[in-house]
Write a protein that holds these residues in place. Structure first.
Motif: not given
Length: 94
Positions: A84, A92, A39, A62
């Motif tokens: 994020v 996650y 991410l 997360i």
């Protein structure tokens, strides 16, 4: 995607980015779904709950690869959203 046992960090299902995943959650038999994905900070994760979101409450978290929670969305509605917080590979949890 094929059905995979992904109920823990050790068995997290690897995903590409971007992705859209459909799934099933049942507290008695499938309490958690865990995914691993790369991410970028500022990206948004969304969890859309098909049911009412209150009686069938799902949450979104997360975490880093060590299992530490970095961000969470713990509401009771049809949508859970997290922005994020930083770049990297994360897990996650639904």
């Amino acid at each position: 995607m094929p059905r995979t046992s992904n109920g823990s960090l050790a068995t997290a299902q690897r995903l590409r980015n971007p992705v859209s995943v459909g799934g099933y959650a049942n507290e008695a038999t499938d309490e958690f779904d865990v995914y691993r994905i790369d991410l970028a900070g500022g990206q948004q994760l969304n969890l859309f709950v098909a049911e009412d979101g209150e009686a069938n409450d799902l949450d979104l978290l997360i975490g880093d690869l060590g299992g530490n929670v970095l961000a969470s969305s713990l509401g009771t509605g049809k949508l859970e959203t997290i922005v994020v917080p930083g770049n990297g590979t994360a897990s996650y949890i639904v």
